[in-house]
Design a protein around this motif. Structure first.
Motif, PDB file in Angstrom:
ATOM      1  N   THR A 187       0.498  -1.058   0.175  1.00 42.29           N
ATOM      2  CA  THR A 187      -0.072  -0.216   0.062  1.00 42.29           C
ATOM      3  C   THR A 187       0.756   1.356   0.570  1.00 42.29           C
ATOM      4  O   THR A 187       0.738   2.220  -1.162  1.00 42.29           O
ATOM      5  N   ASN A 214      -4.074   2.256   7.848  1.00 42.82           N
ATOM      6  CA  ASN A 214      -5.235   2.048   6.634  1.00 42.82           C
ATOM      7  C   ASN A 214      -6.133   0.264   7.473  1.00 42.82           C
ATOM      8  O   ASN A 214      -5.436  -0.397   7.954  1.00 42.82           O
ATOM      9  N   THR A 255      -4.841   1.755  -4.596  1.00 40.36           N
ATOM     10  CA  THR A 255      -4.712   1.251  -3.252  1.00 40.36           C
ATOM     11  C   THR A 255      -4.433  -0.991  -3.364  1.00 40.36           C
ATOM     12  O   THR A 255      -4.828  -0.650  -4.523  1.00 40.36           O
TER      13      THR A 255
END
Length: 430
Positions: free
Chosen positions: A211, A276, A307
């Motif tokens: 990420t 996240n 993403t």
């Protein structure tokens, strides 16, 4: 950096389901009106408390299918998270591969020639209904063998109450890494235990690291789908985490041994400012009545273009006489009502456009809309590589070391790159 998009394991997929079938007939497949029994192995997607077991869902799907197709029986066995793949391997070892399996990996089965091509068992309307981001998912050497069944992505979660207390606008979550750092500094100033939750322990490091790499234009693979773990963008991303978050005391003291569920628990308890997360966190936070918001992921210089995505797969194993029965059952499984019912019940993103549109229009799923909005931008693990399972384990074990005070991102990622290249070469010989 251009990359093809592939689906992989999920940090939020809990388990797998497998069908094992024996059929009559030979050659191209059994008649749909013949007596056929299919066996399927599947993952359990029930919640952490063991409620709402996935076996109940599949029992309902099977009952409605068998009512319409009296000549076909389906036996589904559901297994706990991480156990479904073991069950499938055991069945294959005993010479009794399942007819169907809903599991988290597929490349080794495809490479071994065990699977039907997706277009051999999926009708054209079903294939056309897959969400575009998943249209090339499940491919090996540009042939699709695995069919997406569940999907999830990462978004930024933040505690709205803590933001307000720290003088931050809850309506304006950070859009860049620098803004995220400044928000973390403000959260630390009011005594928040973990301003930013950074899980780089073995459990979720592959997801978290990817990420951040994507936020800097990197990722695990580069042009041509080759491993590029030690790309300059990735080294820079891990170095920024070390210097700007970890060394500044804005994360847990040792992210390399910090796992995601522990941080989720702290977040829902009001002890983490930002992290996240995937759809499973919305479920847990809603249950604890946490005041939180979600937002697209910050990138190096602004909102990230993409993403990290994850998926669970449906596989159809080649067995004499089972193809037409398998195709009939898959048409039923991917029916819009069944797809929506699964996503609705187990809090996953639908993999078909028709079910996604139904979910978007359902007021009960307002929290799902930001995830549905960003699914089209998702990049997925290189699960089309037979080597990925081993490479992913190595990333989980070691990538967290790159952000420690004495960590060397270039050295750590360089070692992981050499390991990946070695595993890729070994996989070609299988």
């Amino acid at each position: 950096m251009r990359r093809r998009r592939f689906l992989g394991l999920a940090s939020g997929v809990a388990g797998s389901v497998a069908l094992t079938a024996t059929g009559c007939g030979s050659g191209g497949g059994a008649s749909r009106t013949g007596d056929v029994t299919l066996t399927m192995v599947a993952s359990d997607h029930g919640d952490l408390e063991g409620n709402d077991l996935t076996q109940d869902y599949w029992d309902g799907v099977v009952a409605s299918f068998e009512k319409k197709n009296p000549g076909i029986k389906v036996n589904v066995s559901v297994h706990a998270s991480g156990k479904a793949e073991q069950k499938v391997a055991e069945m294959i070892g005993n010479g009794q591969a399942p007819d169907l399996a809903q599991i988290d990996s597929f490349a080794d089965h495809a490479a071994a020639g065990r699977l039907y091509r997706a277009d051999d068992v999926l009708s054209i309307p079903v294939q056309a209904d897959f969400v575009p981001a998943l249209s090339t998912a499940g491919e090996l050497r540009r042939v699709r063998y695995a069919m997406p069944f569940t999907a999830d992505i990462q978004l930024l979660f933040y505690n709205r109450g803590l933001f307000a207390e720290a003088g931050l606008d809850p309506e304006k979550p950070p859009r860049s890494w620098e803004e995220l750092k400044q928000a973390a500094v403000a959260l630390k100033a009011i005594g928040v235990d973990v301003p930013y939750g950074l899980p780089l322990g073995s459990e979720e490091a592959p997801t978290e690291a990817m990420t951040w790499m994507l936020g800097n234009g990197g990722g695990y693979t580069g042009d041509g789908g080759m491993y590029a773990i030690n790309a300059p963008a990735n080294i820079q991303a891990m170095g920024w985490l070390r210097d700007e978050l970890v060394d500044q005391g804005l994360t847990t003291s040792n992210p390399a041994v910090t796992n995601r569920q522990g941080l989720f628990n702290l977040f829902t308890g009001g002890h983490v400012g930002m992290l996240n997360g995937d759809l499973s966190l919305t479920r847990q936070a809603d249950r604890k009545k946490t005041d939180y918001g979600t937002a697209p992921l910050p990138g190096r210089d602004g909102l990230s273009d993409t993403t990290t995505g994850s998926a669970g797969w449906m596989l159809a194993f080649r067995r004499e006489g089972n193809r037409e029965a398998v195709a009939a059952f898959l048409d039923h499984v991917y029916d819009v009502e069944n797809q929506f019912a699964f996503a609705d019940r187990y809090h996953t993103l639908p993999v078909t456009v028709s079910a996604s549109e139904q979910m978007r229009g359902d007021k009960r799923h307002k929290r799902m809309r930001p995830f549905l909005d960003r699914l089209g931008a998702a990049e997925f693990f290189p699960s089309n590589k037979v080597s990925w399972a081993r490479v992913s384990r190595e990333i989980g074990l070691y990538v967290g070391q790159s952000v420690l005070a004495d960590g060397d991102p270039a050295a750590v990622l360089g070692t992981l790159q050499r390991t990946a290249e070695k595993e890729e070469e070994a996989a070609k010989e299988l």
